[in-house]
Scaffold this motif. Structure first.
Motif, PDB file in Angstrom:
ATOM      1  N   GLY A 127      42.886  46.701  51.301  1.00 40.87           N
ATOM      2  CA  GLY A 127      41.593  45.762  50.528  1.00 40.87           C
ATOM      3  C   GLY A 127      41.066  44.969  51.851  1.00 40.87           C
ATOM      4  N   LYS A 128      40.081  44.196  50.506  1.00 35.80           N
ATOM      5  CA  LYS A 128      38.756  43.536  51.799  1.00 35.80           C
ATOM      6  C   LYS A 128      39.175  42.411  51.487  1.00 35.80           C
ATOM      7  N   GLY A 129      39.454  42.477  49.701  1.00 39.36           N
ATOM      8  CA  GLY A 129      39.386  41.302  49.467  1.00 39.36           C
ATOM      9  C   GLY A 129      40.739  40.911  48.343  1.00 39.36           C
ATOM     10  N   TYR A 130      40.382  40.037  47.327  1.00 35.71           N
ATOM     11  CA  TYR A 130      40.941  39.068  46.379  1.00 35.71           C
ATOM     12  C   TYR A 130      40.884  39.501  45.238  1.00 35.71           C
ATOM     13  N   GLY A 131      40.951  39.869  43.483  1.00 38.59           N
ATOM     14  CA  GLY A 131      40.924  39.545  42.621  1.00 38.59           C
ATOM     15  C   GLY A 131      41.475  39.727  41.737  1.00 38.59           C
ATOM     16  N   TYR A 132      41.149  39.578  40.337  1.00 41.45           N
ATOM     17  CA  TYR A 132      42.501  39.207  39.559  1.00 41.45           C
ATOM     18  C   TYR A 132      43.490  39.789  38.343  1.00 41.45           C
ATOM     19  N   MET A 133      44.643  40.158  38.556  1.00 41.36           N
ATOM     20  CA  MET A 133      44.940  41.167  37.703  1.00 41.36           C
ATOM     21  C   MET A 133      45.816  40.333  36.574  1.00 41.36           C
ATOM     22  N   ASN A 134      45.527  41.392  35.106  1.00 37.95           N
ATOM     23  CA  ASN A 134      45.992  40.771  33.818  1.00 37.95           C
ATOM     24  C   ASN A 134      47.598  41.479  34.118  1.00 37.95           C
ATOM     25  N   ARG A 135      48.358  41.041  32.534  1.00 39.31           N
ATOM     26  CA  ARG A 135      50.187  40.740  33.004  1.00 39.31           C
ATOM     27  C   ARG A 135      49.710  42.755  33.073  1.00 39.31           C
ATOM     28  N   ASP A 136      49.158  43.444  32.495  1.00 34.80           N
ATOM     29  CA  ASP A 136      49.684  44.725  32.120  1.00 34.80           C
ATOM     30  C   ASP A 136      49.485  45.865  33.357  1.00 34.80           C
ATOM     31  N   GLY A 137      48.877  44.604  34.065  1.00 33.51           N
ATOM     32  CA  GLY A 137      48.337  46.208  35.900  1.00 33.51           C
ATOM     33  C   GLY A 137      46.914  45.846  35.736  1.00 33.51           C
ATOM     34  N   ARG A 138      46.396  45.406  34.897  1.00 32.13           N
ATOM     35  CA  ARG A 138      44.766  46.116  35.211  1.00 32.13           C
ATOM     36  C   ARG A 138      43.970  44.894  35.934  1.00 32.13           C
ATOM     37  N   ILE A 139      42.811  45.349  36.286  1.00 34.88           N
ATOM     38  CA  ILE A 139      42.183  44.538  37.695  1.00 34.88           C
ATOM     39  C   ILE A 139      41.055  44.184  36.512  1.00 34.88           C
ATOM     40  N   MET A 140      41.188  43.069  36.103  1.00 35.49           N
ATOM     41  CA  MET A 140      40.076  42.107  34.861  1.00 35.49           C
ATOM     42  C   MET A 140      38.686  41.828  35.973  1.00 35.49           C
ATOM     43  N   ILE A 141      39.480  41.372  36.654  1.00 36.02           N
ATOM     44  CA  ILE A 141      38.087  40.591  37.961  1.00 36.02           C
ATOM     45  C   ILE A 141      38.301  41.103  38.782  1.00 36.02           C
ATOM     46  N   PRO A 142      37.252  42.440  39.705  1.00 40.76           N
ATOM     47  CA  PRO A 142      36.709  43.061  41.082  1.00 40.76           C
ATOM     48  C   PRO A 142      37.466  42.411  42.406  1.00 40.76           C
ATOM     49  N   PHE A 143      38.218  43.325  43.275  1.00 43.53           N
ATOM     50  CA  PHE A 143      38.214  42.332  44.754  1.00 43.53           C
ATOM     51  C   PHE A 143      36.554  42.600  45.239  1.00 43.53           C
ATOM     52  N   GLN A 144      36.462  41.164  45.649  1.00 46.50           N
ATOM     53  CA  GLN A 144      34.901  40.283  45.835  1.00 46.50           C
ATOM     54  C   GLN A 144      35.458  39.434  46.663  1.00 46.50           C
ATOM     55  N   TYR A 145      36.148  38.967  46.022  1.00 41.23           N
ATOM     56  CA  TYR A 145      36.234  37.420  46.997  1.00 41.23           C
ATOM     57  C   TYR A 145      37.168  37.068  48.502  1.00 41.23           C
ATOM     58  N   GLN A 146      37.061  36.736  48.794  1.00 39.41           N
ATOM     59  CA  GLN A 146      37.808  36.065  50.601  1.00 39.41           C
ATOM     60  C   GLN A 146      38.551  35.304  50.586  1.00 39.41           C
ATOM     61  N   SER A 147      38.713  34.693  49.486  1.00 39.66           N
ATOM     62  CA  SER A 147      40.445  34.095  49.098  1.00 39.66           C
ATOM     63  C   SER A 147      40.115  33.922  47.585  1.00 39.66           C
ATOM     64  N   ALA A 148      41.115  33.076  46.644  1.00 45.64           N
ATOM     65  CA  ALA A 148      41.285  33.248  45.615  1.00 45.64           C
ATOM     66  C   ALA A 148      42.534  32.493  45.100  1.00 45.64           C
ATOM     67  N   SER A 149      41.697  31.045  44.515  1.00 42.96           N
ATOM     68  CA  SER A 149      43.080  30.190  43.963  1.00 42.96           C
ATOM     69  C   SER A 149      43.659  30.733  42.390  1.00 42.96           C
ATOM     70  N   GLY A 150      44.892  30.122  41.717  1.00 42.16           N
ATOM     71  CA  GLY A 150      45.493  30.694  40.366  1.00 42.16           C
ATOM     72  C   GLY A 150      44.648  29.897  39.855  1.00 42.16           C
ATOM     73  N   PHE A 151      44.610  30.409  38.229  1.00 42.02           N
ATOM     74  CA  PHE A 151      43.949  29.792  37.399  1.00 42.02           C
ATOM     75  C   PHE A 151      44.358  28.232  36.027  1.00 42.02           C
ATOM     76  N   LYS A 152      43.513  27.635  36.192  1.00 44.78           N
ATOM     77  CA  LYS A 152      44.320  26.199  35.401  1.00 44.78           C
ATOM     78  C   LYS A 152      43.860  26.280  34.787  1.00 44.78           C
TER      79      LYS A 152
END
Length: 710
Positions: A99-124
């Protein structure tokens, strides 16, 4: 030593309470932690906590996420797990391999925020930094922008404070973008307990978030040691201090490692030792090498290895040539003697008492696979059971192992019962078996293997239950035993780590199919050069271009060469011997006029170009971004460093044209991982960080001036 699993009840509590509630499970005389017991039971290569009751595991080369009991939750085969970070606020950043970008996945493997970023940090604390269109912003757990992507760098710190970068300087803002500290600081890195560091000319300055305008202290380097102490470096030596700056251990060591389970490796000149969490010396500085293991410490002295507990006490008085961790999660030790190997738990007790093995392979399904007297056997680590001997033996997998007897291969179970036998070759591929007889391979899920006789002379595993199959002249593709690409191609290739396409070849021409076997393009291309982010650099009879995932040309094949869209926007193309740039639609943005280029990337908004004898930096409109012009330019160590020459002197800059080392050398070359330089006629050797390591004496004052070796 009794090697049967014990339950040691500390009160009248039953065995089952102990097994499932105690942090330790006893094997022989050794107590594994609960997590390590799961690792052993499942035969994982590793079992790493990722936060919020999820664990990253590797099992026979496949990565996945499990729950705390080792049960699989998410298959990570289609994600790039190298980018995997811990779960916070129920999410983790993730990147698709093709794929082209980063997104965010939840604990069960669902993509909650689509793959759309050039880079992405963890949440804090509910916030994460993301990069889009080469600028950074801050999002919440729903993907909404709290701070719009307008910054060169942005990261959430703590207590509503955000570290931001503008115009090459750092400052502090709040979540409403109100200024807390102006953009006057050097690069900022964060520590625990509200502490942060600013890079300054002398090294780093320590601040606390409660008083960000008041510097606490400045040292050459500062970084974490444990939850209550920091490491600091001054005058080339390391020491320890409290979070408020009080010195706990004077700076006397050449190196201090990070504290691991209450111990840290220290080094002084060529000798190593270890200190405890308070800086007290537990292992004296007398070892050639020292490593802190999960439950013990191995150390090398006078050319021999010894095993100690973490209190510094010798647990094996016998010296060894080498000691290695092996088995699930490296929970066991393989110790080498002159006449073979012994196998130990990490407390020094033997797994298989009083046997020296010629070779030791692995521990899986609680069996040690080892060779003695040129024959292989399986030794149970929970009973006195021994299976074998055999001429060859593989590890157990799902209760089955491949062994060789009388030059024929067979499958056995954990009771040594023969499940399938009499083959020239049996090979495991994940959950399937390849079996070969009379020159032909068969593919089987279930036993006995004889029910699926061999069909193919060529079989190559791709992934999961997909295989390339064929005969000496033609190849096709099957899913398990169902043909999905017919045997009509000279060759079929697949590289799942670079691109999710099947490459088809006929008559030295190339085409593509998808992983379901659908033909996307029959072979017609002269060459396939590269795959990047799902795009294909290909060559036709008219030139080189780029195909998208639908096999349409994004860039028409009319160029002599091109560099991929490394920044997602601009692609360097070569025409009539000169380089220019086109946009993502293939439209010419900068006409070809450059002799060489280092193109734009995700991390660098500047390209480096050579026009005639001049190297310089340009922006995406083709404008020079500085007055600096270099006569020569080439790569240094890594992709960030560039060696440049100007007016006969050489130095190093980064891809943003920041000077990493001034242009003061008469020559500068890479040599065996170091810099070989000439300074005022004297040859010096520098490490990758420009610290002088050889020939420094005669140029001591000049080296200090340029901060080498300080």
């Amino acid at each position: 030593m009794n090697r049967i699993i014990h339950s040691l009840c500390l009160s009248s509590t039953c065995f089952f309470f102990f097994l499932f509630c105690s942090p330790n499970v006893i094997f022989g005389q050794f107590a594994f932690s609960k997590n390590d017991s799961i690792c052993l039971d499942k035969s994982f290569n590793y079992f790493l906590p990722q936060g919020e009751e999820r664990y990253l595991v590797s099992e026979k080369g496949n990565q996945s996420l499990t729950d705390p009991h080792g049960n699989h939750v998410v298959d990570l085969s289609k994600y790039d797990f190298l980018f995997f970070k811990k779960f916070r606020n129920g999410l983790t950043p993730i990147k698709e391999k093709a794929g082209k970008g980063y997104g965010y996945m939840n604990r069960d493997g669902r993509i909650m925020i689509p793959f759309q970023y050039q880079s992405a940090s963890g949440f804090k604390s509910g916030y994460a930094s993301v990069k889009i269109n080469n600028k950074y912003g801050l999002i919440d757990t729903l993907g909404n922008f709290i701070i719009e992507p307008e910054y060169l760098s942005l990261s959430y710190f703590c207590n509503g404070v955000v570290i931001a970068k503008k115009d090459e300087k750092y400052g502090l803002i709040d979540l409403e973008e109100k200024q807390i500290v102006d953009y006057t600081l050097g690069k900022i890195t964060t520590l625990n307990n509200g502490l942060f560091l600013e890079q300054v000319e002398e090294g780093v300055t320590l601040y606390h978030i409660d008083d960000p305008d008041k510097p606490m202290m400045t040292y050459q380097e500062i970084n974490g040691f444990n939850k209550s102490l920091l490491r600091f470096k001054q005058n080339g030596k390391w020491g320890l201090m409290e979070m408020n700056g009080n010195i706990v251990l004077e700076n006397v060591y050449d190196q201090i490692g990070y504290s691991k389970d209450g111990l840290a490796v220290v080094k002084d000149e060529q000798r190593k030792g270890a200190i405890d969490a308070k800086g007290n010396l537990v292992f004296p500085l007398e070892f050639q090498d020292l490593a802190i293991l999960e439950y013990s410490v191995k150390a090398k002295k006078d050319g021999q290895y010894y095993l100690y507990n973490k209190d510094g006490e010798l647990t094996l008085d016998q010296p060894f040539i080498s000691i290695y961790g092996f088995g699930p999660c490296d929970l066991f030790l393989k110790a080498k003697l002159d006449d073979g190997y012994r196998v130990f738990y990490q407390d020094g007790s033997e797994v298989i008492p009083e046997i020296t093995f010629t070779n030791v392979r692995e521990i899986s399904d609680k069996f040690l696979v080892a060779e003695k007297d040129s024959l292989w056997s399986f030794y149970s680590i929970e009973s006195n059971k021994i299976l074998g001997p055999y001429e060859k033996a593989s590890r157990f997998y799902n209760g089955k192992a491949i062994v060789t007897k009388n030059d024929r291969q067979m499958l056995i179970d954990r009771q040594a019962k023969v499940l399938s036998f009499g083959y020239d070759k049996i090979k495991r591929e994940g959950d399937l078996f390849l079996h070969k007889n009379n020159g032909k391979y068969g593919i089987a899920y279930d036993l006995p293997l004889e029910e699926l006789p061999g069909k193919y002379e060529v079989v190559k595993h791709m992934f999961a239950d997909y295989f390339i199959v064929g005969n000496p002249t033609k190849q096709g593709m099957v899913k398990y035993d169902q043909m999905i690409i017919p045997l009509e191609y000279d060759q079929i290739d697949y590289d799942r780590h670079r691109c999710d396409y099947i490459k088809l070849m006929n008559d030295r021409k190339f085409g593509f199919a998808d992983i379901a076997g659908n033909i996307l393009m029959e072979p017609q291309l002269l060459d396939v050069k590269h795959c990047w982010l799902g795009l294909l650099k290909v060559e036709t009879e008219t030139g080189i271009g780029i195909l998208d995932k639908k096999m349409n040309f994004l860039i028409e094949p009319i160029y002599e060469d091109l560099e991929h869209y490394e920044d997602g926007e601009m692609c360097a193309v070569k025409k009539d011997g000169l380089w220019g740039f086109v946009d993502i639609d293939g439209e010419m943005v900068l006409n070809p006029k450059f002799n060489e280029v280092y193109p734009f990337t995700y991390n660098y908004n500047k390209a480096i170009v050579r026009e005639g004898d001049h190297w310089y930096f340009i922006d995406k409109k083709g404008n020079k971004v500085s007055d600096q012009i270099y006569s020569k330019l080439r790569k240094g160590f890594g992709s960030k460093q560039m060696i440049v020459e100007q007016n006969g002197l050489v130095g190093v800059i980064d891809r943003n044209e920041k000077i990493l080392f001034p242009l003061v050398f008469q020559s500068m070359d890479k040599s065996r991982g170091k810099w070989k330089v000439i300074l005022e006629g004297h040859e010096l050797m520098l490490d990758k960080n420009f610290n002088c390591v050889e020939g420094c004496e005669e140029k001591e004052e000049l080296l200090k001036k340029y901060r080498i070796g300080n």
